[in-house]
Design an enzyme around this catalytic site. Structure first.
Site, PDB file in Angstrom:
ATOM      1  N   GLU A   1      55.618  64.928  30.980  1.00 22.47           N
ATOM      2  CA  GLU A   1      56.792  64.518  30.992  1.00 22.47           C
ATOM      3  C   GLU A   1      57.024  63.655  29.846  1.00 22.47           C
ATOM      4  OE1 GLU A   1      54.841  63.749  35.020  1.00 22.47           O
ATOM      5  OE2 GLU A   1      54.316  63.948  33.183  1.00 22.47           O
TER       6      GLU A   1
ATOM      7  N   HIS B   1      51.394  62.490  28.242  1.00 22.08           N
ATOM      8  CA  HIS B   1      51.844  63.116  29.466  1.00 22.08           C
ATOM      9  C   HIS B   1      52.800  64.240  29.343  1.00 22.08           C
ATOM     10  CE1 HIS B   1      50.078  59.942  32.585  1.00 22.08           C
ATOM     11  NE2 HIS B   1      49.434  60.033  31.653  1.00 22.08           N
TER      12      HIS B   1
ATOM     13  N   CYS C   1      53.881  59.753  37.317  1.00 17.29           N
ATOM     14  CA  CYS C   1      53.328  58.445  37.470  1.00 17.29           C
ATOM     15  C   CYS C   1      54.332  57.471  37.309  1.00 17.29           C
ATOM     16  CB  CYS C   1      52.064  58.340  36.515  1.00 17.29           C
ATOM     17  SG  CYS C   1      52.571  58.428  34.903  1.00 17.29           S
TER      18      CYS C   1
END
Length: 154
Positions: free
Chosen positions: A48, A46, A76
């Site tokens: 991040e 992801h 998430c």
């Protein structure tokens, strides 16, 4: 947030879900990243997590206490945990994620008062329309592509 949107556009160019992220220190972009799950074949790639990994490697430390994160989509659960563990100061996100957002939409991870070693500040809805539209356009194109495959016998 505009730099994070540019990163999300890079993800689109790769056929990835349009999520972009930048980590900022002392008012300057320190690292940039975008979603690479398909490209890397890795569930944790992801935007991040990639940004946190890049910043830790560049800094030579896992503590990112002086950093703020700008990301186009509400993080998430996995990414929120990584944000807490890396001690990022504040997260600014664009679009809310009603299906898996762990900051406010589905969970409230940053506000859990027990069990965390760090309190993360956050602000959502930054350039929300632009960030949401990228996601809508991306998934609309996927549905259109997949519908075409079904009709043609693929």
């Amino acid at each position: 947030m505009l730099a994070a949107i540019r990163e999300a556009e890079k993800a689109i160019d790769l056929g990835e879900c349009p999520i972009g992220c930048v980590l900022v220190k002392d008012g300057k972009i320190y690292v940039r990243s975008h979603n690479l799950r398909l490209t890397r074949g890795n569930a944790i790639a992801h935007a991040e997590v990639i940004a946190i990994d890049k910043a830790c490697r560049k800094l030579g430390d896992w503590r990112l206490e002086d950093f703020d994160m700008y990301v186009t989509l509400e993080p998430c659960t996995m990414c929120s945990g990584a944000i807490i563990q890396s001690r990022i100061r504040k997260v600014y996100f664009g679009a809310y994620e009603p299906k898996s957002g762990a900051v406010v939409s589905c969970n409230d991870i940053f506000n859990v008062s027990h069990g965390h070693n760090h309190k993360v500040e956050f602000e959502g809805g930054i350039l929300e329309k632009e960030c949401s539209q990228m996601m809508l356009d991306f998934f609309r194109a996927i549905r259109k592509r997949d519908a075409g495959k079904k009709r043609s016998g693929y």
